[in-house]
Design an enzyme around this catalytic site. Structure first.
Site, short mmCIF file in Angstrom:
data_model
loop_
_atom_site.label_atom_id
_atom_site.label_comp_id
_atom_site.label_asym_id
_atom_site.label_seq_id
_atom_site.Cartn_x
_atom_site.Cartn_y
_atom_site.Cartn_z
N CYS A 19 0.79 -1.22 0.00
CA CYS A 19 0.00 0.00 0.00
C CYS A 19 0.82 1.28 0.00
CB CYS A 19 -0.93 0.04 1.19
SG CYS A 19 -0.05 -0.07 2.73
N ASP A 369 12.06 -6.90 -15.24
CA ASP A 369 12.45 -6.53 -13.90
C ASP A 369 12.81 -7.74 -13.07
OD1 ASP A 369 12.62 -3.89 -13.16
OD2 ASP A 369 10.47 -3.62 -13.34
#
Ligand code: SF4
Length: 489
Positions: A19, A369
């Protein structure tokens, strides 16, 4: 030509953060609206829910719901929560694997509202010590228990915050509100970032997970909250109220994967880190490489594009694109109402097409990535079916072999680089992984090279423990005990 399923494989196979947190203190500005602007800017850190709690000096009022911040406050509710004379707002964007509304933040209890980014790692012990139930107000997360632990401490809300924070171990960037003041706190290892901004015209202060949110909140960079520091913001400004100095272990994934490319994380511009990753990868190209292309994934294509461009600049090979993301697919549906991660993945499956003329007969390098579970094999198959001659993979992070105990969800227990069949002498065997993925060449950036990208100069160290960064998901050497971790949802 659309290739169904490309995006589902790509998005499913990525690390995900838990978050973003924001806080606002101002006597003159609309704190609720400013918090909302921050949440919209930080929605890349969590898309499954958003919440804001405002306070005046008498009470709290909050709204939290499932969906993107714009959906929650622009579609499902008539704007962010309002309260006459409110001067503090805190908020959170949440990522979770469950849609439970009770788990959404901010939480409010006994005069304290709290939003948390990270994962407390000693929750099991604290629950036993304070005789706390498994579930509080319908929530079972470490963050909810963290607030209960703070409220088990004696004293005023601020005294409870000061004492409670020192009991919570692990990754925590917290934004907390009482009815009088706003607080920001970063765990002693500094795993997650937290930044203070100053509102223009000396109208107050904001606290945010990333600097990228500051501009649209009408704020400018003031300073980072230091690892182990808790600050109080009130009418007299910013004051440090606790400082718990320990060995720093900042999450290196924040720099390159979680953080937005226009953010400065831990004082390092993410764009520079990305460019250095590209420059380092360019040293390891196979001699047959002709073209280099990013692999699109869940909104990070531009960031991989920076790495690919830098590989091209540093080596002289040609930058290209091999997948086209259709920007109009999904647009007519407007802002998404709440959908669970799996449904989101399904909804996006038709978003990418292969650009055949850039692929057929070419010797390609694709840039990724991370390889979590091995979805790259699907991309390789697709590119081969469109006539690619040779395909090399360059990975901007080392092999991920261990779960994260500090709030990053790799979404699977089956980490490719930790599977028995891909090990040799206790280490990932890159040649075996290359064969499994169907690539002609594979290079993972090394631990030392990743630190070089972060620090800007070459380093030779044994492992991440010798630096100010955490790399436990690569090495298995956790900087703090994680045996008290409970799952976020
Ligand atoms: Fe970040 Fe990996 Fe450490 Fe988790 S284990 S905090 S993802 S570096």
């Amino acid at each position: 030509m659309h290739e169904r399923g490309i995006t589902s494989q790509i998005e499913e196979d990525k690390p995900r953060d838990n978050c973003a947190v924001v806080g606002v203190f101002s006597r003159t500005e609309d704190v609720s609206q400013i918090a909302l602007e921050g949440l919209i800017e930080l929605n890349h850190r969590g898309q499954e829910g958003a919440g804001i709690v405002v306070s005046n000096d008498r009470r709290f009022r909050g709204i939290k719901d499932s969906g993107l911040a714009e959906t929650v406050f622009g579609v499902k509710h008539k704007g962010p929560p309002r309260l006459k004379d409110s001067f503090i707002a805190i908020g959170q964007d949440r990522y979770s694997t469950s849609g439970s509304l009770e788990e959404m933040q901010p939480f409010v209890e006994d005069g304290i509202a709290l939003s948390h980014n990270g994962n407390f790692t000693n929750v099991r012990q604290l629950k036993e010590e304070h005789n706390l139930p498994d579930e509080i107000d319908g929530a079972r997360s470490d963050s909810r228990i963290g607030l209960a632990v703070i409220n088990k401490m004696p004293g005023t809300p601020e005294e409870r915050i000061k004492r409670g924070i020192l009991r919570l171990e692990g990754a925590s960037s917290l934004v907390i509100s009482t009815l009088e003041a706003l607080y920001g706190s970063r765990g002693p290892q500094g795993f997650r970032p937290l930044t203070i901004g100053r509102l223009k015209n000396q109208a107050g202060y904001v606290i945010v997970s990333e600097t990228a949110a500051l501009r649209l909140m009408g704020a400018e960079f003031f300073r980072d909250v230091e690892p182990g520091e808790t600050i109080r913001i009130d009418d007299s400004g910013v004051t440090t109220i606790t400082l718990d100095k320990r060995k720093i272990s900042q999450c290196i994934f924040e720099l390159g994967y979680i953080g937005r490319i226009d953010s400065k994380i831990f004082g390092i511009p993410v764009a520079e880190f990305r460019r250095r990753q590209g420059e380092i990868l360019a040293r390891h190209l196979p001699e047959w490489a002709k073209y280099v292309a990013p692999v699109p994934n869940s909104g990070r294509g531009a960031e991989l594009g920076v790495i690919a461009s830098e590989i091209a600049r540093a080596s002289g090979i040609i930058p290209t694109e091999v997948f086209y993301p259709n920007p109009y697919r999904g647009v007519v549906r407007g802002p998404r109402t709440f959908i669970l991660p799996d449904e989101r993945i399904k909804a996006a499956t038709e978003k990418y097409s292969v650009i055949e003329s850039n692929v057929e007969g070419n010797d390609l390098i694709i840039v990724e990535d991370s390889i979590v579970r091995g979805s790259m094999s699907r991309q390789v198959q697709i590119l081969r079916s469109h006539g690619a001659r040779r395909i090399g993979g360059m990975v901007a992070f080392p092999p991920i072999r261990h779960a994260c105990g500090y709030g990053v969800d790799f979404g699977t227990n089956e980490l490719l680089a930790s599977k028995e069949e891909f090990q040799s002498y206790g280490k990932p065997d890159v040649e075996k992984i290359r064969q499994y993925l169907g690539l002609d060449y594979l290079y993972y950036i090394s631990n030392n090279e990743l630190l070089e990208a972060a620090l800007g100069n070459p380093v030779e160290i044994e492992d991440f423990g010798d630096s100010d960064f955490c790399g436990a998901c690569f090495t298995g050497k956790y900087p703090t005990p994680i045996d008290g971790v409970i799952k976020k949802s």
